[in-house]
Design a protein around this motif. Structure first.
Motif, PDB file in Angstrom:
ATOM      1  N   ASN A  57       0.852  -1.189   0.000  1.00 45.11           N
ATOM      2  CA  ASN A  57       0.000   0.000   0.000  1.00 45.11           C
ATOM      3  C   ASN A  57       0.893   1.247   0.000  1.00 45.11           C
ATOM      4  OD1 ASN A  57      -1.658   2.194   0.709  1.00 45.11           O
ATOM      5  ND2 ASN A  57      -3.071   0.879   1.833  1.00 45.11           N
ATOM      6  N   ASP A  58       1.117   1.809  -1.195  1.00 45.91           N
ATOM      7  CA  ASP A  58       2.045   2.942  -1.326  1.00 45.91           C
ATOM      8  C   ASP A  58       1.640   4.134  -0.464  1.00 45.91           C
ATOM      9  OD1 ASP A  58       3.545   1.523  -3.147  1.00 45.91           O
ATOM     10  OD2 ASP A  58       2.523   2.366  -4.892  1.00 45.91           O
ATOM     11  N   ASN A  59       0.356   4.418  -0.403  1.00 51.92           N
ATOM     12  CA  ASN A  59      -0.112   5.556   0.405  1.00 51.92           C
ATOM     13  C   ASN A  59       0.173   5.350   1.881  1.00 51.92           C
ATOM     14  OD1 ASN A  59      -1.107   7.047  -1.755  1.00 51.92           O
ATOM     15  ND2 ASN A  59      -3.096   6.007  -1.713  1.00 51.92           N
ATOM     16  N   ASP A  60       0.008   4.109   2.337  1.00 51.82           N
ATOM     17  CA  ASP A  60       0.259   3.792   3.737  1.00 51.82           C
ATOM     18  C   ASP A  60       1.742   3.944   4.068  1.00 51.82           C
ATOM     19  OD1 ASP A  60      -0.839   3.146   6.210  1.00 51.82           O
ATOM     20  OD2 ASP A  60      -0.362   1.021   6.011  1.00 51.82           O
ATOM     21  N   PHE A  88      10.007  15.538  -0.859  1.00 48.22           N
ATOM     22  CA  PHE A  88       8.634  15.783  -1.298  1.00 48.22           C
ATOM     23  C   PHE A  88       7.651  16.038  -0.164  1.00 48.22           C
ATOM     24  CE2 PHE A  88       8.850  11.010  -1.056  1.00 48.22           C
ATOM     25  CZ  PHE A  88       7.936  10.828  -0.040  1.00 48.22           C
ATOM     26  N   ASN A  89       6.474  16.449  -0.594  1.00 47.55           N
ATOM     27  CA  ASN A  89       5.294  16.500   0.258  1.00 47.55           C
ATOM     28  C   ASN A  89       4.161  15.943  -0.601  1.00 47.55           C
ATOM     29  OD1 ASN A  89       2.982  17.291   1.785  1.00 47.55           O
ATOM     30  ND2 ASN A  89       4.228  18.850   2.794  1.00 47.55           N
ATOM     31  N   ILE A  90       3.785  14.694  -0.372  1.00 41.91           N
ATOM     32  CA  ILE A  90       2.764  14.027  -1.184  1.00 41.91           C
ATOM     33  C   ILE A  90       1.484  13.901  -0.383  1.00 41.91           C
ATOM     34  CG2 ILE A  90       2.130  11.909  -2.420  1.00 41.91           C
ATOM     35  CD1 ILE A  90       5.074  11.439  -3.014  1.00 41.91           C
ATOM     36  N   ASN A  91       0.416  14.504  -0.913  1.00 47.02           N
ATOM     37  CA  ASN A  91      -0.884  14.483  -0.218  1.00 47.02           C
ATOM     38  C   ASN A  91      -0.749  14.920   1.249  1.00 47.02           C
ATOM     39  OD1 ASN A  91      -2.146  13.519  -2.550  1.00 47.02           O
ATOM     40  ND2 ASN A  91      -1.677  11.402  -2.017  1.00 47.02           N
ATOM     41  N   LYS A  92       0.047  15.982   1.438  1.00 43.65           N
ATOM     42  CA  LYS A  92       0.290  16.561   2.775  1.00 43.65           C
ATOM     43  C   LYS A  92       1.121  15.646   3.676  1.00 43.65           C
ATOM     44  CE  LYS A  92      -3.858  19.446   2.726  1.00 43.65           C
ATOM     45  NZ  LYS A  92      -5.111  19.807   3.405  1.00 43.65           N
ATOM     46  N   ASN A  93       1.729  14.639   3.095  1.00 42.34           N
ATOM     47  CA  ASN A  93       2.619  13.754   3.858  1.00 42.34           C
ATOM     48  C   ASN A  93       4.066  14.119   3.525  1.00 42.34           C
ATOM     49  OD1 ASN A  93       0.582  11.890   5.028  1.00 42.34           O
ATOM     50  ND2 ASN A  93       0.196  11.422   2.876  1.00 42.34           N
ATOM     51  N   THR A 152      10.905  -1.048  -1.367  1.00 44.47           N
ATOM     52  CA  THR A 152      10.051   0.135  -1.230  1.00 44.47           C
ATOM     53  C   THR A 152      10.306   1.073  -2.408  1.00 44.47           C
ATOM     54  OG1 THR A 152      11.751   1.014   0.238  1.00 44.47           O
ATOM     55  CG2 THR A 152       9.755   0.192   1.267  1.00 44.47           C
ATOM     56  N   LYS A 153       9.294   1.812  -2.805  1.00 41.57           N
ATOM     57  CA  LYS A 153       9.447   2.763  -3.899  1.00 41.57           C
ATOM     58  C   LYS A 153      10.229   3.982  -3.439  1.00 41.57           C
ATOM     59  CE  LYS A 153       5.417   1.681  -6.724  1.00 41.57           C
ATOM     60  NZ  LYS A 153       4.087   2.128  -7.189  1.00 41.57           N
ATOM     61  N   VAL A 154      11.090   4.452  -4.327  1.00 40.25           N
ATOM     62  CA  VAL A 154      11.827   5.688  -4.082  1.00 40.25           C
ATOM     63  C   VAL A 154      11.364   6.692  -5.139  1.00 40.25           C
ATOM     64  CG1 VAL A 154      14.090   6.793  -3.991  1.00 40.25           C
ATOM     65  CG2 VAL A 154      13.821   4.441  -3.183  1.00 40.25           C
ATOM     66  N   TYR A 155      10.919   7.848  -4.671  1.00 41.69           N
ATOM     67  CA  TYR A 155      10.403   8.876  -5.571  1.00 41.69           C
ATOM     68  C   TYR A 155      11.553   9.823  -5.930  1.00 41.69           C
ATOM     69  CZ  TYR A 155       6.012   6.891  -4.058  1.00 41.69           C
ATOM     70  OH  TYR A 155       4.992   6.013  -3.794  1.00 41.69           O
ATOM     71  N   LEU A 156      12.206   9.518  -7.049  1.00 45.75           N
ATOM     72  CA  LEU A 156      13.399  10.266  -7.451  1.00 45.75           C
ATOM     73  C   LEU A 156      13.105  11.694  -7.854  1.00 45.75           C
ATOM     74  CD1 LEU A 156      15.502   7.966  -9.825  1.00 45.75           C
ATOM     75  CD2 LEU A 156      15.945   8.497  -7.447  1.00 45.75           C
TER      76      LEU A 156
END
Length: 284
Positions: A57-60, A88-93, A152-156
């Protein structure tokens, strides 16, 4: 609290980790591949599994970045975390916060040399490497991988957004920019600069251990690490998808010279796309 060692892939992060792990996590300053394991990568699947996060669950996972960092945050000791993520700041995270972060060292390399090194590392064409560098991409996320850093995904982000995002720490005096080229051409002074920055962040007097310092410089030479990889292997080297053979992680180093190796059309594309950043960094 953590000092981040952030960079786009193939920009010198491994060399900085080798320098720091040898200096802070050994008695004599002599580098080996076991010592570098003291500096973990983030994100890393183990951290999230330890706090019960579902990696599928990427969002989790993103929501628990701060919690994962807090779970291993030791306020008093010197801790480093490696990342290739953009800030980053993804969806306020958020990626991190100042309760966990002491500062950031950002390592940058001329993108004209990154493009060839990245292509070799991932067994892809130069064109594909460039495509990745100018697009906001993700890497990792292979839940079946034996390497916890690949699960785990890394957001480059792109090469440029990665670099620019970490500059936000500059505004609060917690940022040090290190150029790969300076690490190669003026290693002693550049490493000393890194150590002074760390001591300033920790608010402790800078006193260098000269014999350890000299051993670090000697044993983290490109040739020494290349020979160590031949003898022992290196966990971060990848496997060639076509041949099944290990791709040398320490390949060309300073010999990777874009002026000799790169098609002028690719050079022109990179310089056009990243003109602003390259001028700021003195690459143009």
């Amino acid at each position: 609290m953590f000092i981040w060692l952030a960079s786009y892939p193939k920009s010198g992060n491994t060399l900085v980790r080798a320098l720091l792990s040898s200096y802070f996590f050994s008695n004599d300053g002599i580098f080996n591949f076991e010592i570098i394991k003291n500096i973990k990568q983030f994100p890393n699947s183990e951290l999230f599994e330890n706090i019960g996060v579902d990696l599928s669950n990427d969002n989790d996972v993103i929501k628990n970045y701060i919690k994962a960092q807090a779970s291993i945050n030791k306020k008093s000791s010197i801790q480093f975390l490696k990342t290739h993520s953009y800030l980053f700041n993804i969806n306020k995270n958020p990626f991190t916060d100042l309760n966990n972060t002491l500062g950031a060292i950002y390592i940058v390399r001329d993108p004209r040399n990154v493009v060839t090194s990245y292509a070799h590392h991932d067994t892809i064409t130069i064109d594909e490497s460039l495509k990745r560098m100018i697009n906001n991409i993700q890497i990792g996320g292979n839940l079946n991988s034996n390497n916890t850093s690949d699960r785990t995904k890394v957001y480059l982000g792109s090469w440029g957004s990665n670099f620019k995002s970490w500059k936000s720490f500059e505004k609060i005096g917690k940022y040090l920019l290190i150029k790969y080229e300076d690490l190669i051409n003026n290693k002693e002074e550049t490493f000393k600069k890194i150590l002074i920055f760390i001591h300033d962040l920790k608010k402790i007097k800078f006193e260098i251990n000269q014999s350890k310092f000299e051993n670090v410089l000697k044993t983290t030479s490109f040739n020494n690490m290349k020979n160590l990889e031949k003898e022992e292997g290196f966990i971060e080297s990848k496997t060639n998808k076509n041949t099944g053979e290990k791709i040398p992680f320490f390949n060309l180093g300073a010999e990777n010279n874009w002026e000799r190796k790169l098609d002028p059309k690719i050079v022109n594309k990179i310089e056009k796309f990243y003109e602003t950043e390259m001028k700021e960094l003195g690459y143009l």
